[in-house]
Design a protein around this motif. Structure first.
Motif, PDB file in Angstrom:
ATOM      1  N   PHE A 168       0.819  -1.214   0.000  1.00 14.73           N
ATOM      2  CA  PHE A 168       0.000   0.000   0.000  1.00 14.73           C
ATOM      3  C   PHE A 168       0.855   1.266   0.000  1.00 14.73           C
ATOM      4  CE2 PHE A 168      -3.167  -3.115   1.228  1.00 14.73           C
ATOM      5  CZ  PHE A 168      -4.315  -2.662   0.590  1.00 14.73           C
ATOM      6  N   PRO A 169       1.890   1.368   0.853  1.00 12.20           N
ATOM      7  CA  PRO A 169       2.757   2.548   0.760  1.00 12.20           C
ATOM      8  C   PRO A 169       3.456   2.680  -0.594  1.00 12.20           C
ATOM      9  CG  PRO A 169       3.032   1.498   2.896  1.00 12.20           C
ATOM     10  CD  PRO A 169       2.196   0.568   2.059  1.00 12.20           C
ATOM     11  N   TYR A 170       3.901   1.560  -1.162  1.00 13.32           N
ATOM     12  CA  TYR A 170       4.515   1.629  -2.492  1.00 13.32           C
ATOM     13  C   TYR A 170       3.537   2.244  -3.495  1.00 13.32           C
ATOM     14  CZ  TYR A 170       8.252  -1.709  -1.095  1.00 13.32           C
ATOM     15  OH  TYR A 170       9.321  -2.344  -0.505  1.00 13.32           O
ATOM     16  N   ALA A 171       2.295   1.789  -3.449  1.00 16.72           N
ATOM     17  CA  ALA A 171       1.292   2.300  -4.390  1.00 16.72           C
ATOM     18  C   ALA A 171       1.063   3.796  -4.179  1.00 16.72           C
ATOM     19  CB  ALA A 171      -0.023   1.536  -4.230  1.00 16.72           C
ATOM     20  N   ALA A 172       1.058   4.244  -2.927  1.00 18.30           N
ATOM     21  CA  ALA A 172       0.864   5.670  -2.652  1.00 18.30           C
ATOM     22  C   ALA A 172       1.999   6.500  -3.243  1.00 18.30           C
ATOM     23  CB  ALA A 172       0.757   5.897  -1.146  1.00 18.30           C
ATOM     24  N   VAL A 173       3.220   6.002  -3.149  1.00 16.25           N
ATOM     25  CA  VAL A 173       4.348   6.706  -3.766  1.00 16.25           C
ATOM     26  C   VAL A 173       4.150   6.771  -5.277  1.00 16.25           C
ATOM     27  CG1 VAL A 173       6.827   6.658  -4.197  1.00 16.25           C
ATOM     28  CG2 VAL A 173       5.960   6.106  -1.922  1.00 16.25           C
ATOM     29  N   ASP A 174       3.763   5.663  -5.886  1.00 17.09           N
ATOM     30  CA  ASP A 174       3.499   5.661  -7.330  1.00 17.09           C
ATOM     31  C   ASP A 174       2.459   6.719  -7.694  1.00 17.09           C
ATOM     32  OD1 ASP A 174       5.257   3.575  -7.689  1.00 17.09           O
ATOM     33  OD2 ASP A 174       3.719   2.043  -8.018  1.00 17.09           O
ATOM     34  N   LEU A 175       1.402   6.788  -6.915  1.00 20.30           N
ATOM     35  CA  LEU A 175       0.299   7.702  -7.243  1.00 20.30           C
ATOM     36  C   LEU A 175       0.702   9.162  -7.098  1.00 20.30           C
ATOM     37  CD1 LEU A 175      -2.679   5.756  -5.652  1.00 20.30           C
ATOM     38  CD2 LEU A 175      -2.081   5.934  -8.076  1.00 20.30           C
ATOM     39  N   MET A 176       1.632   9.442  -6.225  1.00  9.63           N
ATOM     40  CA  MET A 176       2.116  10.816  -6.093  1.00  9.63           C
ATOM     41  C   MET A 176       2.775  11.299  -7.376  1.00  9.63           C
ATOM     42  SD  MET A 176       3.746  10.868  -2.263  1.00  9.63           S
ATOM     43  CE  MET A 176       2.785  10.390  -0.817  1.00  9.63           C
ATOM     44  N   TYR A 177       3.215  10.353  -8.211  1.00 11.67           N
ATOM     45  CA  TYR A 177       3.876  10.675  -9.478  1.00 11.67           C
ATOM     46  C   TYR A 177       3.052  10.186 -10.670  1.00 11.67           C
ATOM     47  CZ  TYR A 177       7.964  11.851  -6.672  1.00 11.67           C
ATOM     48  OH  TYR A 177       8.816  12.432  -5.756  1.00 11.67           O
ATOM     49  N   SER A 178       1.748  10.102 -10.488  1.00 15.44           N
ATOM     50  CA  SER A 178       0.846   9.628 -11.545  1.00 15.44           C
ATOM     51  C   SER A 178      -0.121  10.733 -11.932  1.00 15.44           C
ATOM     52  CB  SER A 178       0.075   8.391 -11.059  1.00 15.44           C
ATOM     53  OG  SER A 178       0.934   7.315 -10.806  1.00 15.44           O
ATOM     54  N   PRO A 179       0.263  11.615 -12.832  1.00 15.07           N
ATOM     55  CA  PRO A 179      -0.570  12.787 -13.141  1.00 15.07           C
ATOM     56  C   PRO A 179      -1.919  12.468 -13.762  1.00 15.07           C
ATOM     57  CG  PRO A 179       1.270  12.609 -14.678  1.00 15.07           C
ATOM     58  CD  PRO A 179       1.530  11.615 -13.591  1.00 15.07           C
ATOM     59  N   THR A 180      -2.029  11.321 -14.436  1.00 13.83           N
ATOM     60  CA  THR A 180      -3.289  11.004 -15.125  1.00 13.83           C
ATOM     61  C   THR A 180      -4.160  10.028 -14.341  1.00 13.83           C
ATOM     62  OG1 THR A 180      -2.267   9.197 -16.381  1.00 13.83           O
ATOM     63  CG2 THR A 180      -2.202  11.402 -17.362  1.00 13.83           C
ATOM     64  N   PHE A 181      -3.729   9.623 -13.164  1.00 12.53           N
ATOM     65  CA  PHE A 181      -4.531   8.672 -12.394  1.00 12.53           C
ATOM     66  C   PHE A 181      -5.827   9.320 -11.956  1.00 12.53           C
ATOM     67  CE2 PHE A 181      -5.886   6.707  -8.380  1.00 12.53           C
ATOM     68  CZ  PHE A 181      -6.002   5.388  -8.787  1.00 12.53           C
ATOM     69  N   ASP A 182      -6.923   8.606 -12.177  1.00 11.79           N
ATOM     70  CA  ASP A 182      -8.265   9.096 -11.842  1.00 11.79           C
ATOM     71  C   ASP A 182      -8.646   8.575 -10.456  1.00 11.79           C
ATOM     72  OD1 ASP A 182     -10.951   9.760 -11.648  1.00 11.79           O
ATOM     73  OD2 ASP A 182     -11.410   9.159 -13.715  1.00 11.79           O
ATOM     74  N   LEU A 183      -8.991   9.476  -9.554  1.00  9.52           N
ATOM     75  CA  LEU A 183      -9.358   9.069  -8.196  1.00  9.52           C
ATOM     76  C   LEU A 183     -10.562   8.138  -8.180  1.00  9.52           C
ATOM     77  CD1 LEU A 183      -8.835  12.406  -6.219  1.00  9.52           C
ATOM     78  CD2 LEU A 183      -7.411  10.352  -6.160  1.00  9.52           C
ATOM     79  N   ALA A 184     -11.341   8.137  -9.247  1.00  9.39           N
ATOM     80  CA  ALA A 184     -12.480   7.216  -9.326  1.00  9.39           C
ATOM     81  C   ALA A 184     -12.013   5.758  -9.347  1.00  9.39           C
ATOM     82  CB  ALA A 184     -13.312   7.520 -10.576  1.00  9.39           C
ATOM     83  N   ASP A 185     -10.746   5.527  -9.708  1.00  6.04           N
ATOM     84  CA  ASP A 185     -10.200   4.167  -9.757  1.00  6.04           C
ATOM     85  C   ASP A 185      -9.515   3.754  -8.458  1.00  6.04           C
ATOM     86  OD1 ASP A 185     -11.005   3.906 -12.412  1.00  6.04           O
ATOM     87  OD2 ASP A 185      -9.100   4.657 -13.198  1.00  6.04           O
ATOM     88  N   TYR A 186      -9.499   4.647  -7.478  1.00  6.81           N
ATOM     89  CA  TYR A 186      -8.696   4.410  -6.284  1.00  6.81           C
ATOM     90  C   TYR A 186      -9.215   3.246  -5.450  1.00  6.81           C
ATOM     91  CZ  TYR A 186      -5.236   6.095  -2.869  1.00  6.81           C
ATOM     92  OH  TYR A 186      -4.156   6.232  -2.041  1.00  6.81           O
ATOM     93  N   GLY A 187     -10.511   3.186  -5.252  1.00 10.10           N
ATOM     94  CA  GLY A 187     -11.085   2.094  -4.464  1.00 10.10           C
ATOM     95  C   GLY A 187     -10.835   0.742  -5.108  1.00 10.10           C
TER      96      GLY A 187
END
Length: 304
Positions: A168-187
């Motif tokens: 989970f922490p690894y994924a959070a680091v990835d997301l901090m550098y993911s400009p196109t990630f849609d929060l709708a996909d987070y769950g």
């Protein structure tokens, strides 16, 4: 595998202060990260993200070894304050190992400083803080089990100990550098990570449990199952080196490893066949990467 300069410098310091783990471990995880890094990470930041997660792995590993191998709860408790209550940190507190703490603080400072340029740091910082706290809680749980092996049970190992894989922490680091990630996909992503984290934990259990028994760490699922089924006793685990070797051979004779190999395969089939609705990240690639993670674990048995 050549480590980046930031990591090499920290590894050099690690070998002076701690020195328990061979440099192979840091090369191993650094080489593996691209296989399960989220596809949403901006390629321009990919190398930096890989380095950041390697430094985070070092932080987690040093803390884990501190509490599990050394039983140094005082230094561990002080070091975990760096994450959630940095204003209360007091390395001069009684019984804290000064050298260990200074190095742990160095790792944490290096990691957090490396996040300052993250385009979406503020969006995911609170989730990262929560998730890394669960990793620290997993270490705390392992320490309690090692001090009280009669409470060992597989449900606890699966629910608590799996957080030690830092998925989970690894994924959070990835997301901090993911400009196109849609929060709708987070769950959807986090729902998948629960299964992937357990798969990573199984791969680690299968290939490190023998070493851990010799180091008085009895939290691997294979050992926990042996305790739960009465195959071995807590007294035997706490015995002489000769008794521990006998315990290892008895566990092997019961083919308990196959139980967990089958469990991994069941999880893998389930996540591979799951229909996921996420457009901004390739979850199929993430699942496929976990097969490589498992292969890395198996291939490196006895080296980490």
């Amino acid at each position: 595998m050549t480590l980046p300069d930031r990591v090499t410098e920290l590894v050099d310091e690690y070998e002076q202060v701690c020195g328990e783990r061979d440099r192979f471990l840091w090369r191993w995880i650094y080489s593996l990260f691209p296989e399960f890094t989220l596809s949403s990470v901006d390629p321009a930041h990919a190398d930096h993200v890989r380095t950041q997660k390697t430094i985070l792995t070092m932080y987690v590993t040093v803390l884990d070894d501190l509490v599990e191998n050394h039983g140094d709860r005082a230094t561990f408790e002080e070091a975990r304050r760096l994450v959630r209550a940095p204003d209360t940190v007091d390395p001069d507190r009684a019984a804290v190992d000064e050298a260990y703490f200074a190095f742990i603080e160095r790792l944490w400072t290096e990691f957090t400083a490396g996040l300052e340029d993250a385009p979406r740091r503020d969006e995911f910082a609170d989730v990262f803080d929560y998730d890394i706290t669960q990793t620290l809680n997993a270490m705390d749980y392992s320490a309690v089990v090692n001090e009280n092996p009669r409470i060992a049970n597989l449900s606890g190992a699966e629910r608590y100990d799996a957080h030690n894989m830092v998925m989970f922490p690894y994924a959070a680091v990835d997301l901090m550098y993911s400009p196109t990630f849609d929060l709708a996909d987070y769950g959807t992503l986090r729902d998948l990570l629960w299964d992937l984290q357990e798969m990573a934990r199984i791969g680690n259990w299968l290939t490190t449990w023998e070493r851990e028994v010799r180091e008085d760490d009895f939290t691997a699922g294979i050992v926990v199952l042996a305790l739960q089924e009465g195959i071995v006793s807590p007294d035997e685990l706490a015995g002489t080196d000769e008794q521990k070797e006998a315990v290892i051979e008895r566990i092997k004779s019961q083919n308990l490893e196959q139980v967990f190999r089958d469990r991994w395969a069941d999880r893998y089939r389930a996540v591979r066949d799951r229909r996921t609705d996420a457009d901004s990240v390739d979850l199929d690639a993430l699942v496929a990467g976990m097969e490589t993670v498992f292969e890395y674990h198996v291939a490196s048995r006895g080296y980490k």
